[in-house]
Design a protein around this motif. Structure first.
Motif, mmCIF file in Angstrom:
data_model
loop_
_atom_site.group_PDB
_atom_site.id
_atom_site.type_symbol
_atom_site.label_atom_id
_atom_site.label_comp_id
_atom_site.label_asym_id
_atom_site.label_seq_id
_atom_site.Cartn_x
_atom_site.Cartn_y
_atom_site.Cartn_z
ATOM 1 N N LEU A 171 0.836 -1.204 0.000
ATOM 2 C CA LEU A 171 0.000 0.000 0.000
ATOM 3 C C LEU A 171 0.867 1.248 0.000
ATOM 4 O O LEU A 171 0.593 2.208 -0.734
ATOM 5 C CB LEU A 171 -0.916 -0.013 1.223
ATOM 6 C CG LEU A 171 -1.815 1.217 1.408
ATOM 7 C CD1 LEU A 171 -2.745 1.397 0.218
ATOM 8 C CD2 LEU A 171 -2.618 1.099 2.699
ATOM 9 N N LEU A 172 1.931 1.242 0.797
ATOM 10 C CA LEU A 172 2.833 2.393 0.871
ATOM 11 C C LEU A 172 3.493 2.647 -0.476
ATOM 12 O O LEU A 172 3.563 3.796 -0.943
ATOM 13 C CB LEU A 172 3.895 2.141 1.949
ATOM 14 C CG LEU A 172 4.944 3.239 2.130
ATOM 15 C CD1 LEU A 172 4.292 4.523 2.632
ATOM 16 C CD2 LEU A 172 6.025 2.781 3.111
ATOM 17 N N ILE A 173 3.980 1.589 -1.133
ATOM 18 C CA ILE A 173 4.640 1.732 -2.428
ATOM 19 C C ILE A 173 3.646 2.158 -3.496
ATOM 20 O O ILE A 173 3.978 2.918 -4.416
ATOM 21 C CB ILE A 173 5.337 0.419 -2.821
ATOM 22 C CG1 ILE A 173 6.420 0.090 -1.801
ATOM 23 C CG2 ILE A 173 5.935 0.521 -4.214
ATOM 24 C CD1 ILE A 173 7.447 1.187 -1.611
ATOM 25 N N CYS A 174 2.403 1.708 -3.388
ATOM 26 C CA CYS A 174 1.363 2.133 -4.323
ATOM 27 C C CYS A 174 1.148 3.640 -4.246
ATOM 28 O O CYS A 174 1.110 4.328 -5.272
ATOM 29 C CB CYS A 174 0.069 1.393 -4.016
ATOM 30 S SG CYS A 174 -1.344 1.904 -5.020
ATOM 31 N N LEU A 175 1.030 4.151 -3.029
ATOM 32 C CA LEU A 175 0.836 5.599 -2.848
ATOM 33 C C LEU A 175 2.075 6.376 -3.301
ATOM 34 O O LEU A 175 1.959 7.431 -3.928
ATOM 35 C CB LEU A 175 0.531 5.898 -1.381
ATOM 36 C CG LEU A 175 -0.768 5.294 -0.822
ATOM 37 C CD1 LEU A 175 -0.893 5.556 0.667
ATOM 38 C CD2 LEU A 175 -1.978 5.844 -1.576
ATOM 39 N N LEU A 176 3.258 5.836 -2.996
ATOM 40 C CA LEU A 176 4.498 6.487 -3.423
ATOM 41 C C LEU A 176 4.579 6.534 -4.945
ATOM 42 O O LEU A 176 4.983 7.558 -5.521
ATOM 43 C CB LEU A 176 5.700 5.728 -2.852
ATOM 44 C CG LEU A 176 7.088 6.231 -3.285
ATOM 45 C CD1 LEU A 176 7.311 7.659 -2.789
ATOM 46 C CD2 LEU A 176 8.181 5.305 -2.762
ATOM 47 N N SER A 177 4.184 5.448 -5.612
ATOM 48 C CA SER A 177 4.204 5.404 -7.077
ATOM 49 C C SER A 177 3.291 6.471 -7.667
ATOM 50 O O SER A 177 3.642 7.136 -8.647
ATOM 51 C CB SER A 177 3.772 4.022 -7.566
ATOM 52 O OG SER A 177 4.614 3.017 -7.091
ATOM 53 N N ALA A 178 2.104 6.609 -7.074
ATOM 54 C CA ALA A 178 1.147 7.593 -7.584
ATOM 55 C C ALA A 178 1.695 9.012 -7.468
ATOM 56 O O ALA A 178 1.617 9.804 -8.409
ATOM 57 C CB ALA A 178 -0.178 7.467 -6.825
ATOM 58 N N VAL A 179 2.273 9.325 -6.298
ATOM 59 C CA VAL A 179 2.827 10.670 -6.084
ATOM 60 C C VAL A 179 3.999 10.930 -7.027
ATOM 61 O O VAL A 179 4.087 11.984 -7.678
ATOM 62 C CB VAL A 179 3.265 10.843 -4.615
ATOM 63 C CG1 VAL A 179 3.992 12.174 -4.429
ATOM 64 C CG2 VAL A 179 2.063 10.762 -3.684
ATOM 65 N N LEU A 180 4.900 9.955 -7.135
ATOM 66 C CA LEU A 180 6.063 10.120 -8.008
ATOM 67 C C LEU A 180 5.649 10.224 -9.475
ATOM 68 O O LEU A 180 6.257 10.974 -10.250
ATOM 69 C CB LEU A 180 7.029 8.948 -7.820
ATOM 70 C CG LEU A 180 7.771 8.872 -6.484
ATOM 71 C CD1 LEU A 180 8.647 7.633 -6.425
ATOM 72 C CD2 LEU A 180 8.615 10.121 -6.265
ATOM 73 N N ALA A 181 4.618 9.459 -9.866
ATOM 74 C CA ALA A 181 4.159 9.509 -11.257
ATOM 75 C C ALA A 181 3.665 10.907 -11.616
ATOM 76 O O ALA A 181 3.973 11.437 -12.691
ATOM 77 C CB ALA A 181 3.054 8.476 -11.478
ATOM 78 N N VAL A 182 2.902 11.516 -10.710
ATOM 79 C CA VAL A 182 2.405 12.873 -10.963
ATOM 80 C C VAL A 182 3.571 13.858 -11.059
ATOM 81 O O VAL A 182 3.638 14.696 -11.976
ATOM 82 C CB VAL A 182 1.434 13.305 -9.843
ATOM 83 C CG1 VAL A 182 1.049 14.770 -10.007
ATOM 84 C CG2 VAL A 182 0.184 12.436 -9.853
ATOM 85 N N ILE A 183 4.526 13.742 -10.120
ATOM 86 C CA ILE A 183 5.663 14.670 -10.105
ATOM 87 C C ILE A 183 6.490 14.552 -11.379
ATOM 88 O O ILE A 183 6.797 15.554 -12.041
ATOM 89 C CB ILE A 183 6.548 14.403 -8.869
ATOM 90 C CG1 ILE A 183 5.781 14.765 -7.587
ATOM 91 C CG2 ILE A 183 7.846 15.214 -8.955
ATOM 92 C CD1 ILE A 183 6.510 14.398 -6.314
ATOM 93 N N PHE A 184 6.849 13.319 -11.743
ATOM 94 C CA PHE A 184 7.740 13.133 -12.895
ATOM 95 C C PHE A 184 7.034 13.371 -14.224
ATOM 96 O O PHE A 184 7.674 13.773 -15.203
ATOM 97 C CB PHE A 184 8.359 11.736 -12.862
ATOM 98 C CG PHE A 184 9.475 11.601 -11.866
ATOM 99 C CD1 PHE A 184 10.703 12.198 -12.101
ATOM 100 C CD2 PHE A 184 9.289 10.898 -10.693
ATOM 101 C CE1 PHE A 184 11.734 12.096 -11.185
ATOM 102 C CE2 PHE A 184 10.314 10.785 -9.768
ATOM 103 C CZ PHE A 184 11.545 11.389 -10.003
ATOM 104 N N MET A 185 5.716 13.127 -14.277
ATOM 105 C CA MET A 185 4.991 13.447 -15.519
ATOM 106 C C MET A 185 4.924 14.953 -15.727
ATOM 107 O O MET A 185 4.976 15.438 -16.857
ATOM 108 C CB MET A 185 3.594 12.835 -15.493
ATOM 109 C CG MET A 185 3.577 11.325 -15.724
ATOM 110 S SD MET A 185 1.924 10.655 -15.962
ATOM 111 C CE MET A 185 1.520 11.320 -17.574
ATOM 112 N N VAL A 186 4.808 15.704 -14.624
ATOM 113 C CA VAL A 186 4.827 17.164 -14.734
ATOM 114 C C VAL A 186 6.216 17.648 -15.151
ATOM 115 O O VAL A 186 6.350 18.538 -16.000
ATOM 116 C CB VAL A 186 4.403 17.801 -13.391
ATOM 117 C CG1 VAL A 186 4.626 19.309 -13.430
ATOM 118 C CG2 VAL A 186 2.948 17.498 -13.086
ATOM 119 N N LEU A 187 7.257 17.037 -14.577
ATOM 120 C CA LEU A 187 8.624 17.457 -14.886
ATOM 121 C C LEU A 187 9.040 17.093 -16.304
ATOM 122 O O LEU A 187 9.677 17.883 -16.995
ATOM 123 C CB LEU A 187 9.611 16.830 -13.885
ATOM 124 C CG LEU A 187 9.510 17.306 -12.431
ATOM 125 C CD1 LEU A 187 10.476 16.539 -11.547
ATOM 126 C CD2 LEU A 187 9.770 18.806 -12.326
#
Length: 273
Positions: A171-187
């Motif tokens: 669950l923790l890695i799932c949430l981390l993936s979602a946050v990182l995906a948003v950040i890196f897609m914006v970057l």
């Protein structure tokens, strides 16, 4: 069969979109068999519609489909004893949804055989390809709201995530993936951000699990590896059952050893007398 039936509306919609991008029904059928990825085919149609360069299309699809290296590696231990021809056929027929079904069955059903998994892949490929071709045939006569298709694809991926959440760490890695995906897609401004987020989150998850298993006295009781509440059929995997059986066997051997030592120590004074 529920998986195959779910492909029909999405597959028809994908065929209609590919027709709008300039594919005839034969090319639509070929693409659906060769690519066999709803996300990739929708992106392919979208990029062709906006006349994106061919190099950009290839790079985007390559990084998008790179996730199959991770998915395939998690299934490899279940089919490693099969022939190379079987493994190749299994690999090229895999997609996200039949991976989720097969991973769940391999992990929780001792009777699930690699040939059963291959049948799941081929049936899903059949339904998807035919649905794509039908969508290509009726594409000139029917128009749909593609926002509905986006919702359906999102629902499928959410289902896959939920079925694989077995521990707090997942669950923790799932949430981390979602946050990182948003950040890196914006970057990055492209789908490669999802790939970067996936690799980073996977590495973090591996690092945490490896550290816990090395330093925790009882790893399964650690908060990270403790199990989340799940339906009974998916709560305990075959690996968990084997680990429990091994622990029970070790406890029985330890008790038997203590009993023998106690009996031996009880007999020694008697022999001395």
């Amino acid at each position: 069969m529920p998986l195959c039936l779910s492909y029909i509306p999405i597959g028809v919609a994908c065929g209609i979109l590919l027709h709008a991008a300039g594919f005839n029904f034969i090319m639509t059928l070929i693409v659906s068999i060769v690519v066999f990825s709803g996300g990739a085919q929708f992106i392919l149609a979208s990029l062709l519609t906006i006349n994106a360069p061919l190099s950009s299309i290839f790079m985007t699809l390559f990084f998008l489909e790179l996730r199959y290296a991770l998915l395939g590696s998690s299934l490899s231990k279940y089919i490693k004893n099969e022939s190379q021809h079987f493994i190749w056929l299994f690999a090229v027929s895999m997609n996200d949804e039949n991976y989720a079904v097969n991973y769940l069955k391999f992990a929780t059903d001792k009777k699930w055989h690699p040939k059963d998994g291959l049948l799941v892949e081929h049936y899903s490929l059949l339904f998807w390809s035919v649905s794509n071709m039908v969508g290509g045939l009726i594409g000139s006569a029917v128009s749909i709201n593609l926002e509905v298709v986006d919702f359906a694809l999102t629902a499928l991926f959410i289902y896959m995530i939920v079925m694989q959440l077995r521990s707090h760490l997942a669950l923790l890695i799932c949430l981390l993936s979602a946050v990182l995906a948003v950040i890196f897609m914006v970057l990055t401004g492209s789908i490669i951000g999802v790939v970067i987020a996936t690799l980073i989150a996977s590495f973090v998850g591996f690092l945490i699990e490896n550290t816990v298993r090395e330093h925790a006295k009882v790893p399964k009781n650690n908060w990270f590896l403790a199990k989340l509440f799940r339906p009974r059929a998916t709560r305990i995997t075959i690996e968990d059952q084997k680990a429990e059986e091994k622990e029970e066997q070790e406890e029985q051997e330890e008790q038997a050893s203590k009993a023998e030592e106690a009996a031996a120590s009880h007999d020694e004074p008697r022999q001395h007398n």
